[in-house]
Scaffold this motif. Sequence first.
Motif, short mmCIF file in Angstrom:
data_model
loop_
_atom_site.label_atom_id
_atom_site.label_comp_id
_atom_site.label_asym_id
_atom_site.label_seq_id
_atom_site.Cartn_x
_atom_site.Cartn_y
_atom_site.Cartn_z
N GLU A 1 -20.67 9.24 0.35
CA GLU A 1 -19.63 8.85 1.30
C GLU A 1 -18.75 10.07 1.57
OE1 GLU A 1 -17.69 4.82 0.84
OE2 GLU A 1 -16.00 6.14 0.38
N ILE A 2 -18.53 10.37 2.85
CA ILE A 2 -17.69 11.51 3.22
C ILE A 2 -16.41 10.99 3.85
CG2 ILE A 2 -17.49 13.57 4.67
CD1 ILE A 2 -20.50 13.94 4.37
N SER A 3 -15.29 11.53 3.38
CA SER A 3 -13.98 11.22 3.95
C SER A 3 -13.29 12.54 4.27
CB SER A 3 -13.12 10.43 2.96
OG SER A 3 -13.60 9.13 2.80
N ALA A 4 -12.24 12.44 5.08
CA ALA A 4 -11.46 13.63 5.41
C ALA A 4 -10.02 13.22 5.68
CB ALA A 4 -12.05 14.33 6.63
N GLY A 5 -9.14 14.18 5.48
CA GLY A 5 -7.72 13.95 5.71
C GLY A 5 -6.98 15.27 5.61
N GLY A 6 -5.68 15.16 5.36
CA GLY A 6 -4.96 16.40 5.31
C GLY A 6 -3.57 16.34 4.73
N VAL A 7 -3.08 17.53 4.47
CA VAL A 7 -1.68 17.72 4.15
C VAL A 7 -1.02 18.06 5.47
CG1 VAL A 7 0.02 19.09 2.89
CG2 VAL A 7 -2.18 18.53 1.81
N VAL A 8 -0.22 17.11 5.96
CA VAL A 8 0.43 17.26 7.26
C VAL A 8 1.83 17.80 7.04
CG1 VAL A 8 1.13 16.06 9.38
CG2 VAL A 8 -0.90 15.30 8.12
N TYR A 9 2.20 18.79 7.85
CA TYR A 9 3.53 19.38 7.74
C TYR A 9 4.15 19.52 9.11
CZ TYR A 9 1.71 23.86 9.39
OH TYR A 9 1.14 24.85 10.16
N CYS A 10 5.47 19.64 9.12
CA CYS A 10 6.19 19.93 10.36
C CYS A 10 7.43 20.74 10.00
CB CYS A 10 6.58 18.65 11.10
SG CYS A 10 7.90 17.70 10.35
N LYS A 11 7.99 21.36 11.01
CA LYS A 11 9.26 22.07 10.83
C LYS A 11 10.28 21.37 11.71
CE LYS A 11 7.11 26.34 9.52
NZ LYS A 11 6.54 27.59 9.96
N LYS A 12 11.34 20.91 11.07
CA LYS A 12 12.39 20.18 11.78
C LYS A 12 13.73 20.78 11.37
CE LYS A 12 13.73 15.50 12.90
NZ LYS A 12 13.49 14.09 12.68
N ASP A 13 14.50 21.21 12.34
CA ASP A 13 15.80 21.85 12.06
C ASP A 13 15.65 22.99 11.06
OD1 ASP A 13 17.03 19.97 13.77
OD2 ASP A 13 17.25 18.55 12.11
N ASN A 14 14.64 23.83 11.27
CA ASN A 14 14.35 24.98 10.40
C ASN A 14 14.01 24.59 8.97
OD1 ASN A 14 14.52 26.99 12.31
ND2 ASN A 14 16.72 27.22 12.06
N GLN A 15 13.61 23.34 8.75
CA GLN A 15 13.22 22.89 7.42
C GLN A 15 11.77 22.45 7.44
OE1 GLN A 15 15.34 19.49 5.88
NE2 GLN A 15 14.53 19.76 3.83
N LEU A 16 11.00 22.90 6.46
CA LEU A 16 9.61 22.50 6.32
C LEU A 16 9.56 21.13 5.66
CD1 LEU A 16 6.60 23.40 6.52
CD2 LEU A 16 6.85 24.21 4.17
N LEU A 17 8.77 20.22 6.24
CA LEU A 17 8.62 18.87 5.69
C LEU A 17 7.13 18.57 5.50
CD1 LEU A 17 11.19 17.00 7.94
CD2 LEU A 17 11.52 17.73 5.58
N ILE A 18 6.83 17.83 4.44
CA ILE A 18 5.47 17.45 4.10
C ILE A 18 5.35 15.93 4.19
CG2 ILE A 18 3.70 17.47 2.28
CD1 ILE A 18 4.45 20.29 3.25
N GLN A 19 4.26 15.47 4.78
CA GLN A 19 4.04 14.04 4.93
C GLN A 19 3.34 13.49 3.69
OE1 GLN A 19 0.71 12.26 7.35
NE2 GLN A 19 2.38 12.15 8.82
N MET A 20 3.88 12.42 3.15
CA MET A 20 3.26 11.72 2.03
C MET A 20 3.18 10.24 2.40
SD MET A 20 2.67 13.96 -0.46
CE MET A 20 2.47 13.02 -1.97
N ILE A 21 2.10 9.59 1.95
CA ILE A 21 1.99 8.15 2.18
C ILE A 21 1.96 7.44 0.84
CG2 ILE A 21 0.75 8.50 4.36
CD1 ILE A 21 -1.79 7.53 2.95
N GLN A 22 2.34 6.16 0.88
CA GLN A 22 2.18 5.30 -0.29
C GLN A 22 1.05 4.35 0.07
OE1 GLN A 22 5.17 2.29 -1.29
NE2 GLN A 22 5.04 2.98 -3.41
N ASP A 23 -0.02 4.37 -0.72
CA ASP A 23 -1.17 3.54 -0.39
C ASP A 23 -0.97 2.09 -0.81
OD1 ASP A 23 -1.79 3.39 -3.14
OD2 ASP A 23 -3.50 4.74 -2.99
N ARG A 24 -1.95 1.29 -0.56
CA ARG A 24 -1.85 -0.15 -0.85
C ARG A 24 -1.72 -0.45 -2.34
NH1 ARG A 24 -7.78 -1.76 1.25
NH2 ARG A 24 -7.68 0.29 2.15
N TYR A 25 -2.02 0.54 -3.20
CA TYR A 25 -1.90 0.36 -4.64
C TYR A 25 -0.58 0.90 -5.18
CZ TYR A 25 -6.86 -0.13 -3.72
OH TYR A 25 -8.07 -0.51 -3.19
#
Length: 142
Positions: free
Chosen positions: A3-27
């Motif tokens: 089984e192959i899956s894919a995803g990523g570490v998503v980032y953005c820059k907002k007001d000169n600050q680096l932010l990282i996206q994290m999710i909380q899964d169903r567990y």
Amino acid sequence: MKEISAGGVVYCKKDNQLLIQMIQDRYGKMTLAKGKMEPGETIEQTALREVWEETGITGTIKEPIEIIKYQYSKLNSGVIDKEVHYYLIEAASGELQAQIEEIRGVEWLNPIDAWKQQKLGGYHNNHSVLLKALDKLGIKVE
């Protein structure tokens, strides 16, 4: 079976600050957006689709981070060889919104808080993925 899956570490820059996206899964675990490859998709298309479906954010792949491999057992299918391709993805547009059918929540965190969440409530096999992504973004943690 593989089984192959894919995803990523998503980032953005907002007001000169680096932010990282994290999710909380169903567990209740803190993790990164990812999901199974669909027929006809490239691995990169899978990563971008899964990020969009789970979080409402469209992005651009900047570079590969890591491929993690593990096995799990599935009723009626036996042992599954799982391969997950992770990419560093820069957020381009969209409204942050959790796909409630699959995850409990999604948020932007500063890199240090994202790393703390990963260490405290994340899957162990995502430690190196997040560390490598933060390193690529010029952030040192631990």
